[in-house]
Enzyme design. Structure first.
Site, PDB file in Angstrom:
ATOM      1  CB  THR A  15      -0.921   0.033   1.228  1.00  0.00           C
ATOM      2  OG1 THR A  15      -0.116  -0.066   2.416  1.00  0.00           O
ATOM      3  CG2 THR A  15      -1.920  -1.104   1.197  1.00  0.00           C
ATOM      4  CE  LYS A  16       2.994   2.164   4.633  1.00  0.00           C
ATOM      5  NZ  LYS A  16       2.096   1.018   4.874  1.00  0.00           N
ATOM      6  CG  ASN A  17       4.340   6.894  -1.800  1.00  0.00           C
ATOM      7  OD1 ASN A  17       3.433   6.595  -1.038  1.00  0.00           O
ATOM      8  ND2 ASN A  17       4.563   8.157  -2.160  1.00  0.00           N
TER       9      ASN A  17
END
Length: 379
Positions: free
Chosen positions: A182-184
């Site tokens: 879910t992170k960049n």
């Protein structure tokens, strides 16, 4: 109808190729060629002195708690509006968590309240750069220095984000990053510990290697390696590191695209004459790494209605953290203070879809649905 998910992992195209190379390199356990490439990337781009990839941000935080020698009865100050891993890492070592309320203008912890929470038992301050937006690190470090405390940056959401031009994760004594999907920047699961205080460097590597001086042995610094400290199997396999490196090579492109999406959200919603919601606010000392775009609703009922309205049209928005001080596990351990801002964010914040592949027309669809709901809710 084409649904718009909350998140969609982005692949640069090199992940499988690098994993293939790692598999056929003859070394797929940790601390191989791609682990070293990732470490060098962070050293070169952000000037981090020591980086240690981990299998998760949770692991990096647990390493930090071990390095700080957190023991039964120690107190650790941190925000209540955060993921459970922030607290769990220190609870596992026996610490009592002293929760700090959030800012009025941002979900991050209210730095002005920290000093009043310090006691003779306080050992560390854990700041969480929520949404990749920096806490006021000058104030935090000043408080820590005057009270002889350690500072850990939970930078799970804060890759490529800055405080007054300084990269987040490079200011506190220790820092933890996340590469969850879910992170960049992602590797499925994955994380990293950054060691900024030189006194922790040698021990960090030992803890990382299951409590052994194995890394020193492979560098030829000792003639055999043995069990010299506590530790665990914190380092990831080369498969995770190879995946991550493909992402890091494309960090600038990924960030540019995410910031473009973030700006479009802001522009279209600002021009919508909205009532009932607030848009994100950025403190003057912080940069924006476009980790998320959130709305703060006027009430929990408004938020629930908005999420349902979006879902009916195939758009999946989500709420975020529940206040840790009110959690079933910690409710009876909390000191009883009310944390009204934390509860306000917990009850009213909603996160909108934001990922690389999101298209401009999809963002427009989402913003029009939000404007439509706001207009109908108050009529």
């Amino acid at each position: 109808m084409n649904n718009i998910p909350f998140n969609k992992p982005y692949l640069t195209g090199k992940e499988a190729h690098y994993i293939y190379q790692a598999v056929y390199s003859g070394k797929i356990s940790g601390n191989g060629i791609y682990t070293k490439k990732c470490h060098e990337f962070f050293n070169d781009k952000y000037g981090f002195e020591q980086c240690l990839l981990t299998t998760s941000c949770t692991d990096a935080l647990e390493m930090a708690a071990i390095l700080l020698d957190i023991k039964e009865g120690d107190e650790v100050i941190m925000p209540s509006y955060t993921f459970v891993s922030t607290a769990n890492a220190f609870v596992l070592r026996g610490a009592k968590i002293i929760f700090c309320d959030s800012r009025i203008d941002h979900p991050g912890m209210d730095e002005s309240q920290i000093e009043a929470l310090i006691t003779l038992k306080t050992k560390a301050i854990v700041v969480v750069h929520y949404d990749g937006v920096a806490c006021d690190m000058d104030l935090v470090m000043d408080i820590a220095n005057r009270h002889n405390l350690y500072v850990v940056e939970d930078a799970a959401q804060a890759i490529d984000s800055y405080y007054k031009g300084r990269p987040l994760g490079g200011i506190g004594h220790l820092a933890a990053f996340s590469f969850h999907e879910t992170k960049n920047i992602i590797s499925g699961e994955g994380g990293m510990l950054v060691v900024n205080a030189p006194e922790f460097a040698k021990r960090a590597e030992i803890i990382w290697e299951k409590g052994t001086n194995r890394s020193a042995f492979f560098r030829g610094e000792v003639d055999k390696y043995s069990w010299v400290d506590v530790g665990s199997s914190f380092l990831p396999s080369e498969l995770i590191s190879a995946f991550l490196y493909a992402q890091l090579e494309n960090l600038d492109d990924i960030q540019q695209k995410r910031k473009q999406h973030w700006t479009q959200y802001e522009s279209e919603l600002k021009g919508g004459g909205l009532t009932g919601i607030q848009l994100p606010q950025l403190p003057p000392f912080a940069s924006n790494n476009a980790h998320m775009f959130y709305l703060l609703c006027e009430s929990s009922q408004f938020r629930e209605g908005l999420i349902d309205h979006l879902k009916t049209s195939g758009v999946y928005a989500v709420f975020h953290y529940l206040s840790l001080h009110k959690s079933p596990f910690y409710l009876n351990k909390h000191d009883g203070r009310e944390l009204p801002e934390t509860d306000r964010y917990s009850e009213n914040l909603v996160r909108l879809p934001l990922y690389y592949q999101l298209e401009a027309n999809q963002i427009t669809k989402i913003t029009q649905l939000i404007i439509q709901f706001c207009n109908s809710y108050h009529n």
